[in-house]
Write an enzyme that holds these catalytic residues in place. Structure first.
Site, PDB file in Angstrom:
ATOM      1  N   ARG A 151       0.472  -0.851   0.119  1.00  0.00           N
ATOM      2  CA  ARG A 151       0.218  -0.220  -0.295  1.00  0.00           C
ATOM      3  C   ARG A 151       1.056   1.223   0.235  1.00  0.00           C
ATOM      4  NH1 ARG A 151      -0.026  -4.680   1.085  1.00  0.00           N
ATOM      5  NH2 ARG A 151       0.483  -4.353   3.394  1.00  0.00           N
TER       6      ARG A 151
ATOM      7  N   CYS B 271      -5.160  -3.915   8.569  1.00  0.00           N
ATOM      8  CA  CYS B 271      -4.294  -2.768   7.835  1.00  0.00           C
ATOM      9  C   CYS B 271      -4.569  -1.623   7.902  1.00  0.00           C
ATOM     10  CB  CYS B 271      -3.676  -3.603   6.464  1.00  0.00           C
ATOM     11  SG  CYS B 271      -2.493  -2.134   5.756  1.00  0.00           S
TER      12      CYS B 271
ATOM     13  N   THR C 238      -3.092   1.159   6.213  1.00  0.00           N
ATOM     14  CA  THR C 238      -2.988   1.823   5.372  1.00  0.00           C
ATOM     15  C   THR C 238      -3.902   1.607   4.155  1.00  0.00           C
ATOM     16  OG1 THR C 238      -0.237   1.923   6.180  1.00  0.00           O
ATOM     17  CG2 THR C 238      -0.816   2.399   3.648  1.00  0.00           C
TER      18      THR C 238
ATOM     19  N   THR D 218       3.036   3.788   8.805  1.00  0.00           N
ATOM     20  CA  THR D 218       4.185   3.771   8.280  1.00  0.00           C
ATOM     21  C   THR D 218       3.758   4.797   7.260  1.00  0.00           C
ATOM     22  OG1 THR D 218       2.156   2.660   6.299  1.00  0.00           O
ATOM     23  CG2 THR D 218       2.908   1.543   7.160  1.00  0.00           C
TER      24      THR D 218
ATOM     25  N   LYS E  98       9.006  -7.021   8.861  1.00  0.00           N
ATOM     26  CA  LYS E  98       7.892  -7.351   8.256  1.00  0.00           C
ATOM     27  C   LYS E  98       8.676  -9.126   7.179  1.00  0.00           C
ATOM     28  CE  LYS E  98       4.342  -4.390   6.277  1.00  0.00           C
ATOM     29  NZ  LYS E  98       3.552  -4.737   5.626  1.00  0.00           N
TER      30      LYS E  98
ATOM     31  N   CYS F 173      -0.103   1.576  12.871  1.00  0.00           N
ATOM     32  CA  CYS F 173       0.156   0.080  12.016  1.00  0.00           C
ATOM     33  C   CYS F 173       0.444  -1.344  12.444  1.00  0.00           C
ATOM     34  CB  CYS F 173       0.994   0.752  11.466  1.00  0.00           C
ATOM     35  SG  CYS F 173       2.561  -0.995  10.400  1.00  0.00           S
TER      36      CYS F 173
END
Length: 240
Positions: free
Chosen positions: A49, A84, A86, A128, A168, A198
Site C-alpha cells: 500500500r 491494515c 494504510t 507507515t 515484515k 500500523c
C-alpha cells in the site's frame, strides 16, 4: 455458517496472525463453541500500500481489495475487518463496493482516546509513511478535536525500519528499537497519547506491555474490542 464476520488480511500476514490470536485470547470461551465465527482471507500478494501511495506508477492495491470485498460479500458476513491501517486510504471506495459494514480501524482508534485519555489534546501517530502521507489519522483526529503530530524524518526512519526490516522482513520483534521509538516520542513530540497506527507495531504492542510507561492507543487492540462488542461477546481485557 451463520453469525460470522470476515477478516481481510495478509497486509501483512504476521499482523493478521496477531489480530486473530489476540481476538481469540480476549474472547470469553470455555468450550470450542464459545469462540467467534469468522472467515480469514490472507491475501498476502496484494501490492504494498505504501509503495503505491508513494509511486502511483506501481500496481494499485485498491483493485484487488475491491475484488476481495465483492467476492466475500456474496457470503453475507455481518461486517468486514481490515487489519491494515494504510489500506484504509481506500476506505470510501471499498464502502461503495458492498452494502456490508466495514470497520474503520483509524476511526475506532481515535474514538478510543476519549475513553482512555480524556484530557488528551495532542496525539502522536506512528505508522507507515503511506498512512502518514494520506492523512488518514490526521483527518480523523481533527474531526474529533485533536491535534495530530507526525514524527520527524529521523524518527519516521526508525519506525520504517521497525515495520519493514525488523517485523515484515525478518520476523524480529525488536524490543530495543520499539522502546527507543516510544521514548523518542515522549521526549520530542510533546503529546499526551501515542497511536500505534500500523498493525506491525500492534504485533510489538501484544508482545511487550509498555502501557504503564507510555500512553498508548493501539489501533488493532481497539478494533478487536469493537469486533467483540459487535459480536455480542465480553472482552476479557475489560476485567484487567
Amino acid at each position: 455458517m451463520e453469525n460470522f464476520f470476515t477478516i481481510l488480511g495478509g497486509m501483512g500476514t504476521l499482523a493478521t496472525e496477531s489480530f486473530i490470536h489476540t481476538l481469540n485470547q480476549r474472547t470469553e470461551a470455555h468450550r470450542d463453541q464459545d469462540y467467534l465465527n469468522y472467515i480469514v482471507v490472507n491475501h498476502a500478494t496484494i501490492p504494498d500500500r505504501t509503495a503505491y501511495i508513494k509511486d502511483s506508477s506501481l500496481e494499485n492495491p485498491e483493485l484487488k481489495l475491491i475484488d476481495d470485498i465483492k467476492l466475500q460479500s456474496r457470503l453475507a458476513p455481518k461486517f468486514f475487518v481490515i487489519p491494515c491501517n494504510t489500506a484504509h486510504y481506500y476506505f470510501s471506495e471499498l464502502e461503495k463496493a458492498t452494502e456490508i459494514p466495514i470497520l474503520h480501524m483509524p476511526r475506532i482508534a481515535v474514538e478510543a482516546i476519549a475513553t482512555h485519555y480524556p484530557e488528551a489534546k495532542r496525539v502522536a501517530v506512528l505508522a507507515t509513511e503511506g498512512t502518514i502521507l494520506t492523512g488518514v489519522y490526521r483527518e480523523e483526529l481533527k474531526a474529533h478535536g485533536y491535534e495530530a503530530v507526525s514524527p520527524s524524518d529521523v524518527l519516521q526512519e526508525k519506525v520504517n525500519r521497525l515495520i519493514y526490516q525488523e517485523v515484515k522482513e525478518n520476523k524480529n520483534l525488536n524490543f530495543e528499537l520499539y522502546h527507543e521509538i516510544l521514548s523518542d516520542v515522549a521526549s520530542e513530540m510533546d503529546c499526551e497519547v501515542t497511536i500505534l497506527g500500523c498493525t506491525e507495531l500492534s504485533v510489538l504492542y501484544d508482545a511487550y506491555d509498555l502501557t504503564k510507561e507510555f500512553n498508548i492507543i493501539d489501533a488493532q487492540a481497539e478494533t478487536i474490542h469493537r469486533t467483540l462488542v459487535m459480536m455480542g461477546k465480553k472482552d476479557l481485557e475489560d476485567d484487567k
